[in-house]
Design a protein around this motif. Structure first.
Motif, PDB file in Angstrom:
ATOM      1  N   ILE A  12       0.758  -1.181   0.013  1.00 24.01           N
ATOM      2  CA  ILE A  12       0.058  -0.030   0.038  1.00 24.01           C
ATOM      3  C   ILE A  12       0.938   1.221   0.066  1.00 24.01           C
ATOM      4  N   GLU A  13       1.944   1.223   0.767  1.00 25.85           N
ATOM      5  CA  GLU A  13       2.818   2.598   1.076  1.00 25.85           C
ATOM      6  C   GLU A  13       3.417   2.631  -0.319  1.00 25.85           C
ATOM      7  N   ILE A  18      -4.685   3.944  -5.477  1.00 30.70           N
ATOM      8  CA  ILE A  18      -5.383   2.692  -5.081  1.00 30.70           C
ATOM      9  C   ILE A  18      -6.648   2.698  -5.164  1.00 30.70           C
ATOM     10  N   THR A  19      -7.393   1.640  -5.522  1.00 33.83           N
ATOM     11  CA  THR A  19      -8.889   1.791  -5.396  1.00 33.83           C
ATOM     12  C   THR A  19      -9.379   0.757  -4.534  1.00 33.83           C
ATOM     13  N   LEU A  44      -2.907   9.849   4.654  1.00 30.12           N
ATOM     14  CA  LEU A  44      -1.617   9.442   4.057  1.00 30.12           C
ATOM     15  C   LEU A  44      -1.130  10.177   2.789  1.00 30.12           C
ATOM     16  N   GLN A  45      -1.975  10.917   2.148  1.00 31.71           N
ATOM     17  CA  GLN A  45      -1.425  11.707   1.071  1.00 31.71           C
ATOM     18  C   GLN A  45      -1.481  10.620  -0.357  1.00 31.71           C
ATOM     19  N   LYS A  46      -2.528   9.612  -0.035  1.00 32.26           N
ATOM     20  CA  LYS A  46      -2.491   8.652  -1.141  1.00 32.26           C
ATOM     21  C   LYS A  46      -3.347   9.158  -2.174  1.00 32.26           C
ATOM     22  N   ARG A  47      -3.143   8.749  -3.780  1.00 29.96           N
ATOM     23  CA  ARG A  47      -4.353   8.914  -4.526  1.00 29.96           C
ATOM     24  C   ARG A  47      -5.277   7.675  -4.464  1.00 29.96           C
ATOM     25  N   VAL A  48      -6.576   7.983  -3.955  1.00 29.06           N
ATOM     26  CA  VAL A  48      -7.406   6.674  -3.549  1.00 29.06           C
ATOM     27  C   VAL A  48      -8.881   6.912  -3.917  1.00 29.06           C
ATOM     28  N   THR A  78      -5.218   3.059 -11.721  1.00 26.02           N
ATOM     29  CA  THR A  78      -5.228   2.060 -10.699  1.00 26.02           C
ATOM     30  C   THR A  78      -4.062   0.944 -10.657  1.00 26.02           C
ATOM     31  N   ASP A  79      -2.976   1.166  -9.525  1.00 25.69           N
ATOM     32  CA  ASP A  79      -2.329   0.091  -9.753  1.00 25.69           C
ATOM     33  C   ASP A  79      -2.215  -1.100  -8.515  1.00 25.69           C
ATOM     34  N   LEU A  80      -3.332  -0.557  -7.379  1.00 24.86           N
ATOM     35  CA  LEU A  80      -3.657  -1.653  -6.517  1.00 24.86           C
ATOM     36  C   LEU A  80      -5.105  -1.438  -6.247  1.00 24.86           C
TER      37      LEU A  80
END
Ligand code: 5GP
Ligand code: MN
Ligand code: MN
Length: 317
Positions: A12-13, A18-19, A44-48, A78-80
């Protein structure tokens, strides 16, 4: 740190888009687990994205923080993908784009481990507790909105702390969420006193179909497409109907048969003390928990379905 949690944290990190996905016909656990994680990963500043593919979405849950940000399709960036509260891949209702990894976070004892990483805790009362454990051991931030979603998931999947499996750990989880700012009375009101009129109109129609079997140890209810038309209700309004069948004093197993718009029949099973309904649902291609499970069948009459089901239940009574 347990290996699958550690692998999930690292993946994840290092992922950039992430979707989060849940099961079809989303309930408060799959929504609360997913939206809660969405708030954590945002922090966490992720694109989600949080993607739930069923439509209509259950509007009676539109107060859940982040509900208005729900999307209906997976971005090609999306990559995860992370699935929450879903025991089998087919119930996600999605395709996985080539090369995209899947983390499966769940609490169904029937989970088929369909992910590249699987974090399954069958002892946990809600999927939100599994997500929370990942967040805690990863030392990620816990915004209040995440706690509200996790708490909603928890009280819904435990019937407000009343189902089997509610123990000290469940109350400790609730206590920690309250420390993050959850107001239990507000969530209880939002969940219990926010019913659409169509749902109450459907109730007497469904209750009229009540039938007792096997010395009144089994009770069955039905919801037809005609009842949906008469009441204005949707599938989202049928979630707790099966509990009326189980609530009878003599009953060990309650079931609900719902006619779907595509002609298939969706069966919900609930037991009180000793019948393992997950085992029964699995024998028909479904799954779930020991006291709550379900399956869907096609090309079978209702009478036939009931006979096959009663055969299986008889063996367990
Ligand atoms: P419900 O009867 O409320 O739809 O579902 C009860 C439980 O069984 C839920 O935990 C749900 O995820 C699971 N469940 C319901 N239908 C199915 C199904 O067709 N397949 C699987 N694997 N699980 C199901
Ligand atoms: Mn669920
Ligand atoms: Mn659940």
């Amino acid at each position: 740190m347990p290996m699958n949690y550690n692998n999930a944290k690292e993946l994840i990190e290092k992922s950039s888009y992430i979707t989060i996905v849940g099961h079809i016909n989303p309930d408060p656990d799959t929504l609360g687990s997913g939206l809660g994680l969405w708030w954590v990963l945002k922090k966490l500043q992720k694109r989600v994205d949080a993607v739930y593919v069923s439509r209509p979405l259950p509007q009676f849950l539109s107060w859940m923080p982040g509900f208005d940000k729900i999307k209906s399709a997976i971005s090609d960036k999306t990559d995860l993908i992370i699935s929450v509260d879903c025991g089998s891949f087919d119930r996600l209702g999605i395709d996985i784009p080539l090369g995209v990894k899947l983390i499966n976070i769940d609490h169904h004892q029937s989970n088929s481990n369909y992910g590249d990483i699987n974090i399954i805790e069958p002892e946990f009362a809600s999927a939100s507790e599994v997500v929370y454990k990942l967040v805690s051991i990863s030392k990620w931030p816990m915004p209040k909105e995440a706690a509200e979603n996790f708490y909603t998931a928890l009280v819904s999947d435990t019937g407000f702390f009343s189902y089997e499996g509610v123990d000290k750990r469940v109350f400790e989880f609730a206590k920690e969420l309250i420390e993050y700012g959850v107001k239990p009375d507000v969530i209880a009101r939002n969940l219990k006193e926010n019913e659409p009129l169509s749902k109450l109109r459907l109730l007497p129609l469904a209750l009229q179909t009540l039938k007792l079997y096997l010395n009144a140890k089994v009770a069955g209810l039905e919801v037809t497409q005609k009842m949906f038309e008469q009441s204005g209700a949707t599938v989202n309004d049928t979630d707790d109907l099966v509990n009326y069948a189980r609530s009878l004093a003599t009953v060990e197993v309650g079931f609900l048969i719902r006619e779907e718009s595509d002609g298939s029949l969706k069966v919900s099973l609930r037991s009180k003390n000793y019948v393992n309904v997950s085992k029964i649902a699995e024998s028909f291609g479904g799954g779930g928990h020991v006291r709550a499970a379900g399956y869907t069948v096609r090309n079978i009459t209702k009478d036939n379905l009931v006979n096959c089901l009663l055969d299986k239940i008889t063996k367990e009574l």
